[in-house]
Design a protein around this motif. Structure first.
Motif, PDB file in Angstrom:
ATOM      1  N   SER A 177      23.554  37.842 -13.556  1.00 23.03           N
ATOM      2  CA  SER A 177      23.581  37.201 -14.872  1.00 23.03           C
ATOM      3  C   SER A 177      22.351  36.325 -15.088  1.00 23.03           C
ATOM      4  CB  SER A 177      24.857  36.371 -15.024  1.00 23.03           C
ATOM      5  OG  SER A 177      26.008  37.184 -14.926  1.00 23.03           O
ATOM      6  N   ILE A 178      21.923  35.606 -14.059  1.00 20.38           N
ATOM      7  CA  ILE A 178      20.715  34.776 -14.172  1.00 20.38           C
ATOM      8  C   ILE A 178      19.497  35.657 -14.433  1.00 20.38           C
ATOM      9  CG2 ILE A 178      19.145  33.242 -12.914  1.00 20.38           C
ATOM     10  CD1 ILE A 178      21.625  32.135 -11.452  1.00 20.38           C
ATOM     11  N   CYS A 179      19.367  36.739 -13.657  1.00 26.23           N
ATOM     12  CA  CYS A 179      18.234  37.659 -13.846  1.00 26.23           C
ATOM     13  C   CYS A 179      18.318  38.330 -15.216  1.00 26.23           C
ATOM     14  CB  CYS A 179      18.232  38.717 -12.744  1.00 26.23           C
ATOM     15  SG  CYS A 179      17.846  38.078 -11.103  1.00 26.23           S
ATOM     16  N   GLY A 180      19.541  38.674 -15.641  1.00 28.06           N
ATOM     17  CA  GLY A 180      19.718  39.274 -16.951  1.00 28.06           C
ATOM     18  C   GLY A 180      19.323  38.328 -18.067  1.00 28.06           C
ATOM     19  N   LEU A 181      19.659  37.043 -17.919  1.00 28.53           N
ATOM     20  CA  LEU A 181      19.318  36.035 -18.919  1.00 28.53           C
ATOM     21  C   LEU A 181      17.803  35.859 -19.012  1.00 28.53           C
ATOM     22  CD1 LEU A 181      20.478  33.918 -20.900  1.00 28.53           C
ATOM     23  CD2 LEU A 181      20.481  32.292 -18.998  1.00 28.53           C
ATOM     24  N   LEU A 182      17.145  35.737 -17.864  1.00 30.22           N
ATOM     25  CA  LEU A 182      15.691  35.589 -17.853  1.00 30.22           C
ATOM     26  C   LEU A 182      15.009  36.844 -18.376  1.00 30.22           C
ATOM     27  CD1 LEU A 182      15.277  33.827 -14.380  1.00 30.22           C
ATOM     28  CD2 LEU A 182      14.962  32.796 -16.628  1.00 30.22           C
ATOM     29  N   GLY A 183      15.481  38.013 -17.920  1.00 28.52           N
ATOM     30  CA  GLY A 183      14.901  39.268 -18.375  1.00 28.52           C
ATOM     31  C   GLY A 183      15.077  39.476 -19.866  1.00 28.52           C
ATOM     32  N   LEU A 184      16.238  39.090 -20.400  1.00 24.99           N
ATOM     33  CA  LEU A 184      16.509  39.230 -21.828  1.00 24.99           C
ATOM     34  C   LEU A 184      15.526  38.411 -22.657  1.00 24.99           C
ATOM     35  CD1 LEU A 184      18.380  40.240 -24.124  1.00 24.99           C
ATOM     36  CD2 LEU A 184      19.767  38.197 -23.750  1.00 24.99           C
ATOM     37  N   HIS A 185      15.308  37.159 -22.268  1.00 23.47           N
ATOM     38  CA  HIS A 185      14.394  36.291 -23.022  1.00 23.47           C
ATOM     39  C   HIS A 185      12.943  36.742 -22.884  1.00 23.47           C
ATOM     40  CE1 HIS A 185      16.923  32.873 -24.505  1.00 23.47           C
ATOM     41  NE2 HIS A 185      17.778  33.487 -23.705  1.00 23.47           N
ATOM     42  N   ILE A 186      12.542  37.091 -21.677  1.00 26.64           N
ATOM     43  CA  ILE A 186      11.162  37.536 -21.462  1.00 26.64           C
ATOM     44  C   ILE A 186      10.880  38.826 -22.225  1.00 26.64           C
ATOM     45  CG2 ILE A 186       9.537  38.415 -19.716  1.00 26.64           C
ATOM     46  CD1 ILE A 186      10.982  36.487 -17.728  1.00 26.64           C
TER      47      ILE A 186
ATOM     48  N   TYR B 289       5.131  42.251 -15.886  1.00 26.92           N
ATOM     49  CA  TYR B 289       5.525  41.982 -14.502  1.00 26.92           C
ATOM     50  C   TYR B 289       6.849  41.223 -14.440  1.00 26.92           C
ATOM     51  CZ  TYR B 289       5.627  39.804  -9.911  1.00 26.92           C
ATOM     52  OH  TYR B 289       6.036  39.369  -8.668  1.00 26.92           O
ATOM     53  N   LEU B 290       6.964  40.165 -15.213  1.00 27.56           N
ATOM     54  CA  LEU B 290       8.197  39.364 -15.197  1.00 27.56           C
ATOM     55  C   LEU B 290       9.365  40.136 -15.803  1.00 27.56           C
ATOM     56  CD1 LEU B 290       6.722  35.906 -16.249  1.00 27.56           C
ATOM     57  CD2 LEU B 290       7.463  36.606 -13.969  1.00 27.56           C
ATOM     58  N   ARG B 291       9.091  40.826 -16.907  1.00 25.81           N
ATOM     59  CA  ARG B 291      10.140  41.617 -17.556  1.00 25.81           C
ATOM     60  C   ARG B 291      10.680  42.688 -16.614  1.00 25.81           C
ATOM     61  NH1 ARG B 291       7.399  44.718 -21.952  1.00 25.81           N
ATOM     62  NH2 ARG B 291       7.300  46.437 -20.479  1.00 25.81           N
ATOM     63  N   HIS B 292       9.771  43.408 -15.989  1.00 27.08           N
ATOM     64  CA  HIS B 292      10.171  44.486 -15.090  1.00 27.08           C
ATOM     65  C   HIS B 292      10.911  43.929 -13.866  1.00 27.08           C
ATOM     66  CE1 HIS B 292      10.018  48.454 -13.286  1.00 27.08           C
ATOM     67  NE2 HIS B 292       9.551  47.923 -12.177  1.00 27.08           N
ATOM     68  N   SER B 293      10.399  42.849 -13.298  1.00 28.04           N
ATOM     69  CA  SER B 293      11.014  42.258 -12.100  1.00 28.04           C
ATOM     70  C   SER B 293      12.454  41.851 -12.370  1.00 28.04           C
ATOM     71  CB  SER B 293      10.213  41.039 -11.635  1.00 28.04           C
ATOM     72  OG  SER B 293       8.908  41.390 -11.253  1.00 28.04           O
TER      73      SER B 293
END
Length: 317
Positions: free
Chosen positions: A55-64, A91-95
């Motif tokens: 969920s944390i990675c999903g939240l960061l990925g969603l915003h980025i 890079y951040l989006r993909h990660s």
């Protein structure tokens, strides 16, 4: 009105209203997901760690992934003129989006392991295993994501993979990492999980074993299994179109195209690789909410506790 004019306009409206809506709702849902699985009843469970990290990675990925799209509706798009932003945003989006997919696969694997009749397999669903696996997965994707980032460039206002052989290698990598790996992994563990659950229902154990039996799974655990399976059903239609588009783009790279065909292709690519793909990040909370009565009840109780705490603090002040 021709498709050359209509489809870009539809795409703009989808970004302006569709992406903005699921960015807001998705952010709220992912935040509540994190709060829910950090409650005392869940925080010492291995699957909770995977879902929290997912969920944390999903939240960061969603915003980025989506904030730059919304920003570009009203301002010059930095992806079209800033090479550094082109590289670092990808890079951040993909990660983070790959981490989201990987932790979803691990959550499914954890629930399969917890329902297994074999003690060796059940050991994977231990808290101490998750504590070791999560940092390793984070490190893995932060390193691996450098590889596709180096293949991308900013050329004539387009931030994409370099042409030629590099583009083919890039397409194969994306096909594997965004399509084949997560879909195969989740599908395999989902099938094994369903098989275990059927076996659990059919098997009767008259004796008590020394180890906690996976067949005595509590209702809360069964609800988590159901939630993951339902999320997989929602995950497939938002991910498969991207896989199909990757194959099509590679096959039709050298084909001469009319303006109408280019407009249709660009709109289809937008739907598959942006609108639907990033929608995946927002699914878990809303799927869990619709699939589990336990989740809805405990979430409501959690929100009531928050409300009482906040109002009590105000009264005391």
């Amino acid at each position: 009105m021709s498709v050359v004019v209509t489809l870009p306009l539809v795409q703009q409206y989808l970004s302006q209203y569709g992406i903005t809506t699921y960015l807001i709702l998705g952010s709220i849902g992912l935040f509540l997901n994190i709060a829910y699985f950090t409650q005392p009843a869940y925080r010492d469970k291995s699957f909770s760690l995977y879902i929290i990290t997912m969920s944390i990675c999903g939240l960061l990925g969603l915003h980025i992934s989506t904030v730059p799209i919304i920003y570009a509706l009203y301002n010059p798009d930095p992806l079209t003129y800033n090479a550094f932003f082109c590289a670092i945003q990808f890079y951040l989006r993909h990660s983070f989006n790959e981490l989201l997919r990987t932790f979803f696969v691990l959550a499914c694997a954890d629930r399969y392991a917890s329902s297994s009749t074999q003690a060796k397999i059940r050991r994977f669903s231990k808290y101490k295993v998750a504590i070791r696996v999560i940092p390793s997965v984070l490190l893995f994707w932060f390193i691996v994501s450098i590889f596709p980032t180096m293949m991308r460039t900013l050329d004539k206002g387009v931030c994409d993979a370099r042409s030629g052989v590099i583009h083919t290698v890039y397409a194969i990598y994306i096909l594997m990492s965004l399509g084949i790996f997560p879909l195969t992994g989740t599908s395999v563990f989902a099938i094994l999980l369903i098989k275990n659950m059927k076996s659990i229902r059919q098997r009767i154990h008259p004796t008590i074993t020394l180890e906690p039996e996976p067949h005595n799974l509590r209702k809360r655990d069964r609800d988590v299994l159901r939630m993951l399976l339902v999320e997989l059903i929602g995950y497939i239609p938002t991910t498969i179109p991207n896989t199909v588009i990757q194959i099509y783009k590679s096959a039709a790279a050298n084909v001469v195209k009319t303006k109408d065909r280019l407009a249709i292709e660009n709109f289809t690519i937008y739907l598959a690789q942006i609108f639907l793909l990033y929608l995946t990040n927002t699914l878990s909370f809303w799927v869990f909410l619709s699939a589990s009565q336990t989740y809805r009840t405990e979430l409501k109780n959690m929100l009531i506790r928050w409300y009482r705490f906040i109002t009590r603090q105000r009264i005391n002040q």
